[in-house]
Design a protein around this motif. Structure first.
Motif, PDB file in Angstrom:
ATOM      1  N   UNK A   1       0.848  -1.175   0.000  1.00 47.58           N
ATOM      2  CA  UNK A   1       0.000   0.000   0.000  1.00 47.58           C
ATOM      3  C   UNK A   1       0.892   1.235   0.000  1.00 47.58           C
ATOM      4  N   UNK A   2       0.618   2.173  -0.844  1.00 48.40           N
ATOM      5  CA  UNK A   2       1.420   3.383  -0.920  1.00 48.40           C
ATOM      6  C   UNK A   2       0.577   4.620  -0.714  1.00 48.40           C
ATOM      7  N   UNK A   3       1.242   5.742  -0.729  1.00 45.61           N
ATOM      8  CA  UNK A   3       0.560   7.016  -0.604  1.00 45.61           C
ATOM      9  C   UNK A   3       0.904   7.854  -1.823  1.00 45.61           C
ATOM     10  N   UNK A   4       0.057   8.829  -2.139  1.00 45.58           N
ATOM     11  CA  UNK A   4       0.281   9.621  -3.345  1.00 45.58           C
ATOM     12  C   UNK A   4       1.645  10.301  -3.355  1.00 45.58           C
ATOM     13  N   UNK A   5       2.280  10.288  -4.506  1.00 47.75           N
ATOM     14  CA  UNK A   5       3.598  10.908  -4.662  1.00 47.75           C
ATOM     15  C   UNK A   5       3.593  12.378  -4.263  1.00 47.75           C
ATOM     16  N   UNK A   6       2.523  13.083  -4.550  1.00 46.23           N
ATOM     17  CA  UNK A   6       2.477  14.512  -4.294  1.00 46.23           C
ATOM     18  C   UNK A   6       1.984  14.902  -2.912  1.00 46.23           C
ATOM     19  N   UNK A   7       1.855  13.947  -2.008  1.00 48.04           N
ATOM     20  CA  UNK A   7       1.275  14.251  -0.704  1.00 48.04           C
ATOM     21  C   UNK A   7       1.993  15.383   0.019  1.00 48.04           C
ATOM     22  N   UNK A   8       3.301  15.448  -0.067  1.00 52.07           N
ATOM     23  CA  UNK A   8       4.048  16.497   0.609  1.00 52.07           C
ATOM     24  C   UNK A   8       3.608  17.887   0.210  1.00 52.07           C
ATOM     25  N   UNK A   9       3.121  18.037  -1.018  1.00 50.51           N
ATOM     26  CA  UNK A   9       2.648  19.346  -1.498  1.00 50.51           C
ATOM     27  C   UNK A   9       1.315  19.732  -0.877  1.00 50.51           C
ATOM     28  N   UNK A  10       0.571  18.766  -0.353  1.00 51.64           N
ATOM     29  CA  UNK A  10      -0.730  19.064   0.224  1.00 51.64           C
ATOM     30  C   UNK A  10      -0.610  19.927   1.470  1.00 51.64           C
ATOM     31  N   UNK A  11       0.483  19.792   2.200  1.00 54.07           N
ATOM     32  CA  UNK A  11       0.592  20.385   3.520  1.00 54.07           C
ATOM     33  C   UNK A  11       1.627  21.483   3.635  1.00 54.07           C
ATOM     34  N   UNK A  12       2.253  21.904   2.558  1.00 53.45           N
ATOM     35  CA  UNK A  12       3.375  22.815   2.735  1.00 53.45           C
ATOM     36  C   UNK A  12       3.592  23.715   1.530  1.00 53.45           C
ATOM     37  N   UNK A  13       4.682  24.467   1.615  1.00 51.56           N
ATOM     38  CA  UNK A  13       5.084  25.348   0.536  1.00 51.56           C
ATOM     39  C   UNK A  13       5.872  24.547  -0.506  1.00 51.56           C
ATOM     40  N   UNK A  14       5.998  25.054  -1.737  1.00 50.51           N
ATOM     41  CA  UNK A  14       6.701  24.304  -2.792  1.00 50.51           C
ATOM     42  C   UNK A  14       8.165  23.989  -2.468  1.00 50.51           C
ATOM     43  N   UNK A  15       8.811  24.809  -1.648  1.00 52.77           N
ATOM     44  CA  UNK A  15      10.229  24.577  -1.342  1.00 52.77           C
ATOM     45  C   UNK A  15      10.438  23.813  -0.028  1.00 52.77           C
ATOM     46  N   UNK A  16       9.407  23.180   0.485  1.00 52.09           N
ATOM     47  CA  UNK A  16       9.502  22.442   1.754  1.00 52.09           C
ATOM     48  C   UNK A  16      10.358  21.185   1.606  1.00 52.09           C
ATOM     49  N   UNK A  17      10.880  20.745   2.729  1.00 53.78           N
ATOM     50  CA  UNK A  17      11.623  19.491   2.821  1.00 53.78           C
ATOM     51  C   UNK A  17      10.654  18.435   3.331  1.00 53.78           C
ATOM     52  N   UNK A  18      10.430  17.374   2.556  1.00 50.83           N
ATOM     53  CA  UNK A  18       9.464  16.333   2.927  1.00 50.83           C
ATOM     54  C   UNK A  18      10.138  14.974   2.915  1.00 50.83           C
ATOM     55  N   UNK A  19      10.004  14.238   4.027  1.00 53.14           N
ATOM     56  CA  UNK A  19      10.505  12.863   4.135  1.00 53.14           C
ATOM     57  C   UNK A  19       9.322  11.972   4.456  1.00 53.14           C
ATOM     58  N   UNK A  20       9.263  10.786   3.843  1.00 48.79           N
ATOM     59  CA  UNK A  20       8.157   9.869   4.088  1.00 48.79           C
ATOM     60  C   UNK A  20       8.660   8.438   4.145  1.00 48.79           C
ATOM     61  N   UNK A  21       8.406   7.775   5.273  1.00 55.47           N
ATOM     62  CA  UNK A  21       8.687   6.350   5.464  1.00 55.47           C
ATOM     63  C   UNK A  21       7.364   5.733   5.913  1.00 55.47           C
ATOM     64  N   UNK A  22       6.505   5.429   4.935  1.00 57.70           N
ATOM     65  CA  UNK A  22       5.134   5.000   5.213  1.00 57.70           C
ATOM     66  C   UNK A  22       5.082   3.503   5.469  1.00 57.70           C
ATOM     67  N   UNK A  23       5.281   3.151   6.739  1.00 61.98           N
ATOM     68  CA  UNK A  23       5.193   1.770   7.219  1.00 61.98           C
ATOM     69  C   UNK A  23       4.989   1.848   8.729  1.00 61.98           C
ATOM     70  N   UNK A  24       4.517   0.774   9.329  1.00 65.21           N
ATOM     71  CA  UNK A  24       4.384   0.748  10.780  1.00 65.21           C
ATOM     72  C   UNK A  24       5.766   0.972  11.389  1.00 65.21           C
ATOM     73  N   UNK A  25       5.855   1.940  12.285  1.00 67.54           N
ATOM     74  CA  UNK A  25       7.138   2.325  12.869  1.00 67.54           C
ATOM     75  C   UNK A  25       7.854   3.405  12.090  1.00 67.54           C
ATOM     76  N   UNK A  26       7.349   3.741  10.906  1.00 68.98           N
ATOM     77  CA  UNK A  26       7.970   4.763  10.069  1.00 68.98           C
ATOM     78  C   UNK A  26       7.585   6.166  10.503  1.00 68.98           C
ATOM     79  N   UNK A  27       8.194   7.125   9.852  1.00 68.04           N
ATOM     80  CA  UNK A  27       8.018   8.528  10.234  1.00 68.04           C
ATOM     81  C   UNK A  27       7.840   9.381   8.984  1.00 68.04           C
ATOM     82  N   UNK A  28       7.098  10.458   9.131  1.00 66.77           N
ATOM     83  CA  UNK A  28       6.945  11.465   8.076  1.00 66.77           C
ATOM     84  C   UNK A  28       7.303  12.822   8.674  1.00 66.77           C
TER      85      UNK A  28
END
Length: 71
Positions: A1-28
């Motif tokens: 199961x994945x999440x949309x590639x553009x999700x980081x853009x939903x919550x921030x400015x275009x020049x934001x730094x976004x990290x995503x480790x979408x798994x149990x125990x992971x962090x965003x």
């Protein structure tokens, strides 16, 4: 199961730094600084993921040097 590639853009400015480790125990982490505003860091930890049912996470929003917890 994945999440949309553009999700980081939903919550921030275009020049934001976004990290995503979408798994149990992971962090965003999403770091940005809106024009004229304080630095913002939104950090989440994934506690439970059940496809097509639920995503359980804990999040903290850091504004400048402070933090505000959301559940």
């Amino acid at each position: 199961m994945g999440r949309p590639e553009g999700e980081g853009r939903w919550f921030s400015t275009p020049d934001a730094d976004h990290e995503l480790d979408f798994r149990v125990g992971g962090r965003e982490v999403n770091r940005s600084r809106p024009d004229g505003g304080p630095s913002l860091t939104f950090e989440s930890w994934y506690r439970d993921i059940v496809p097509d049912e639920r995503i359980v996470h804990t999040s903290v929003l850091h504004v400048g040097g402070s933090s505000r917890r959301r559940r």
